[in-house]
Design a protein around this motif. Structure first.
Motif, PDB file in Angstrom:
ATOM      1  N   VAL A  50     -24.076  -0.422  58.357  1.00 40.14           N
ATOM      2  CA  VAL A  50     -22.803  -1.049  58.331  1.00 40.14           C
ATOM      3  C   VAL A  50     -22.270  -1.298  59.587  1.00 40.14           C
ATOM      4  O   VAL A  50     -21.249  -2.012  59.656  1.00 40.14           O
ATOM      5  N   ARG A  51     -22.882  -0.849  60.727  1.00 44.06           N
ATOM      6  CA  ARG A  51     -22.461  -0.969  62.169  1.00 44.06           C
ATOM      7  C   ARG A  51     -23.043  -2.179  62.488  1.00 44.06           C
ATOM      8  O   ARG A  51     -22.900  -2.684  63.630  1.00 44.06           O
TER       9      ARG A  51
ATOM     10  N   GLY B   2     -21.314  -7.902  58.056  1.00 40.80           N
ATOM     11  CA  GLY B   2     -20.465  -8.607  57.261  1.00 40.80           C
ATOM     12  C   GLY B   2     -20.604  -9.958  56.709  1.00 40.80           C
ATOM     13  O   GLY B   2     -19.685 -10.676  56.153  1.00 40.80           O
ATOM     14  N   ARG B   3     -21.847 -10.471  56.884  1.00 44.67           N
ATOM     15  CA  ARG B   3     -22.380 -11.729  56.645  1.00 44.67           C
ATOM     16  C   ARG B   3     -22.573 -11.718  55.212  1.00 44.67           C
ATOM     17  O   ARG B   3     -23.313 -10.891  54.460  1.00 44.67           O
ATOM     18  N   SER B   4     -22.462 -13.046  54.542  1.00 50.71           N
ATOM     19  CA  SER B   4     -22.634 -12.978  53.123  1.00 50.71           C
ATOM     20  C   SER B   4     -24.314 -13.578  52.941  1.00 50.71           C
ATOM     21  O   SER B   4     -24.724 -13.647  51.916  1.00 50.71           O
ATOM     22  N   SER B   5     -24.816 -14.110  53.944  1.00 54.06           N
ATOM     23  CA  SER B   5     -26.228 -14.558  53.877  1.00 54.06           C
ATOM     24  C   SER B   5     -26.898 -14.892  55.369  1.00 54.06           C
ATOM     25  O   SER B   5     -25.969 -14.974  56.407  1.00 54.06           O
TER      26      SER B   5
ATOM     27  N   MET C 232     -33.703   5.172  58.510  1.00 49.91           N
ATOM     28  CA  MET C 232     -33.608   4.629  59.783  1.00 49.91           C
ATOM     29  C   MET C 232     -32.553   3.533  59.943  1.00 49.91           C
ATOM     30  O   MET C 232     -32.033   3.146  60.926  1.00 49.91           O
ATOM     31  N   VAL C 233     -32.614   2.620  58.734  1.00 54.86           N
ATOM     32  CA  VAL C 233     -31.458   1.591  58.864  1.00 54.86           C
ATOM     33  C   VAL C 233     -30.167   2.076  58.788  1.00 54.86           C
ATOM     34  O   VAL C 233     -29.269   1.551  59.629  1.00 54.86           O
ATOM     35  N   ALA C 234     -29.922   3.127  58.254  1.00 56.30           N
ATOM     36  CA  ALA C 234     -28.418   3.664  58.226  1.00 56.30           C
ATOM     37  C   ALA C 234     -28.165   4.068  59.571  1.00 56.30           C
ATOM     38  O   ALA C 234     -26.988   4.113  59.888  1.00 56.30           O
ATOM     39  N   ALA C 235     -29.210   4.580  60.358  1.00 56.32           N
ATOM     40  CA  ALA C 235     -28.992   5.224  61.625  1.00 56.32           C
ATOM     41  C   ALA C 235     -28.990   4.019  62.603  1.00 56.32           C
ATOM     42  O   ALA C 235     -28.925   4.258  64.112  1.00 56.32           O
ATOM     43  N   ASP C 236     -28.975   2.919  62.210  1.00 59.30           N
ATOM     44  CA  ASP C 236     -29.038   1.354  63.154  1.00 59.30           C
ATOM     45  C   ASP C 236     -30.187   1.672  63.901  1.00 59.30           C
ATOM     46  O   ASP C 236     -30.180   0.955  65.106  1.00 59.30           O
TER      47      ASP C 236
ATOM     48  N   GLU D 115     -30.826  -3.356  45.134  1.00 60.62           N
ATOM     49  CA  GLU D 115     -29.887  -3.048  44.404  1.00 60.62           C
ATOM     50  C   GLU D 115     -30.097  -1.157  44.037  1.00 60.62           C
ATOM     51  O   GLU D 115     -29.081  -0.569  43.739  1.00 60.62           O
ATOM     52  N   TYR D 116     -31.341  -1.177  43.671  1.00 63.64           N
ATOM     53  CA  TYR D 116     -31.512   0.188  43.091  1.00 63.64           C
ATOM     54  C   TYR D 116     -31.294   1.291  44.104  1.00 63.64           C
ATOM     55  O   TYR D 116     -31.039   2.256  44.032  1.00 63.64           O
ATOM     56  N   HIS D 117     -31.675   0.884  45.481  1.00 68.99           N
ATOM     57  CA  HIS D 117     -31.611   1.843  46.666  1.00 68.99           C
ATOM     58  C   HIS D 117     -30.079   1.779  47.259  1.00 68.99           C
ATOM     59  O   HIS D 117     -30.181   2.260  48.395  1.00 68.99           O
ATOM     60  N   GLY D 118     -29.109   1.131  46.546  1.00 66.77           N
ATOM     61  CA  GLY D 118     -27.821   1.113  47.237  1.00 66.77           C
ATOM     62  C   GLY D 118     -27.235   2.275  47.835  1.00 66.77           C
ATOM     63  O   GLY D 118     -27.483   3.339  47.203  1.00 66.77           O
ATOM     64  N   ARG D 119     -26.754   2.353  48.849  1.00 63.68           N
ATOM     65  CA  ARG D 119     -26.057   3.372  49.441  1.00 63.68           C
ATOM     66  C   ARG D 119     -24.958   2.871  50.447  1.00 63.68           C
ATOM     67  O   ARG D 119     -24.903   1.726  50.894  1.00 63.68           O
ATOM     68  N   LYS D 120     -23.976   4.038  50.680  1.00 64.08           N
ATOM     69  CA  LYS D 120     -22.742   3.432  51.207  1.00 64.08           C
ATOM     70  C   LYS D 120     -22.790   3.135  52.830  1.00 64.08           C
ATOM     71  O   LYS D 120     -22.104   2.161  53.333  1.00 64.08           O
ATOM     72  N   ASP D 121     -23.788   3.444  53.474  1.00 67.67           N
ATOM     73  CA  ASP D 121     -23.998   3.493  54.796  1.00 67.67           C
ATOM     74  C   ASP D 121     -25.000   2.207  55.226  1.00 67.67           C
ATOM     75  O   ASP D 121     -25.520   1.988  56.429  1.00 67.67           O
TER      76      ASP D 121
END
Length: 292
Positions: free
Chosen positions: A174-175, A180-183, A228-232, A244-250
């Motif tokens: 999210v950082r 913020g991009r739509s695509s 690793m993605v969440a940790a940027d 979609e299945y592995h969606g998470r807030k960060d």
């Protein structure tokens, strides 16, 4: 022929295809030194060198070329004979052990439902295939067949029906600047570190799912990758249903235009084709491509 081991012949056949001791060992799930030992044992039985190895290359000798030409059809026929006997003994009743990689989405579940309806006496066991080892479960006999991400370029495996093709998304923190991009376009991913699978996933397979070539962490599982993605620490390509299945807030999943679709296919070992495997392949092939 006394004491001849089939593993020695398998080692020679794989080495003849790869012409590289390290890659042959990776495919056979043995060390490079074990490949050398098996080859030496075979050459000792024959009484001559089959392979010439230098610091720069590996190639077959003239005798090795002739031995390969004569061995391959005999080995394939032997494997086919064993497979036919196993298929005749097992039939369709019993248990089908099926592996899946990523997400068991609606298409896969639809194929399983169709198979079970046709063959109620056959129980389907479903297990997840590790992200970093798409072909190992099939090779080891842990599953009869698996639904895995393409590409598949494994001489000992059969690629059956391809039943899913999905747009790629890129998972970013999210950082991240892309959050913020739509695509995005494929060109915009150039220079972005993409998280890849570790070995034993083949190099060509790892590169297909992390094509930027920019160094990033390598992971064994999807959950490790998303962490690793969440940790940027990098971005990661995933198909839409898996995202979609592995969606998470960060983590944010952004669709990517211009990349080849993420495609799933059914694979099984050439020596392991049974009536159950063939019937499940038929069920997979019958799944409507656009069904959800």
């Amino acid at each position: 022929m006394s004491g001849l081991e089939i593993r020695e012949l398998e080692c020679f056949l794989v080495l003849a295809e790869e012409l590289h001791f390290g890659r042959a060992g990776e495919r056979l799930y043995v060390s490079q030194s074990r490949v050398s030992q098996l080859l030496a044992a075979l050459e000792q039985r024959i009484g001559a060198r089959l392979v010439e190895r230098t610091s720069r290359r590996v190639r077959l000798t003239t005798l090795g070329e002739r031995f390969l030409a004569e061995l391959r059809p005999s080995y394939d026929e032997l494997a086919a004979t064993v497979q036919r006997a196993r298929a005749a003994a097992r039939g369709v009743d019993g248990t089908l052990r099926l592996g899946f990689q990523g997400t068991a989405d609606a298409r896969l579940m639809g194929a399983i439902a169709a198979f079970q309806e046709r063959h109620p006496a056959c129980v389907t066991e479903i297990v997840e295939v590790p992200f970093a080892d798409p072909f190992g479960a099939v090779r080891h006999g842990d599953v009869d067949a698996a639904i895995v991400l393409l590409p598949v370029a494994e001489p000992d495996l059969v690629l059956g029906p391809v039943f899913s093709s999905e747009r790629q998304t890129v998972a970013v923190s999210v950082r991240h600047a892309f959050a913020g991009r739509s695509s995005l376009t494929a060109a915009e991913l150039t220079g972005t570190p993409l998280i890849a699978a570790t070995a034993p996933a083949p190099a060509y397979w790892r590169e297909a799912h992390a094509p930027s070539g920019v160094p990033a962490p390598s992971v064994r599982t999807l959950q490790e990758g998303l962490t690793m993605v969440a940790a940027d620490r990098g971005a990661m390509l995933l198909c839409r249903p898996t995202a979609e299945y592995h969606g998470r807030k960060d983590v944010v999943f952004v669709p990517v235009d211009g990349l080849p679709d993420s495609v799933l296919g059914m694979v099984w070992h050439r020596d392991g084709e049974t009536a159950r495997v063939r019937e499940f392949a038929r069920a997979v092939a019958g799944v409507t491509p656009g069904a959800e």
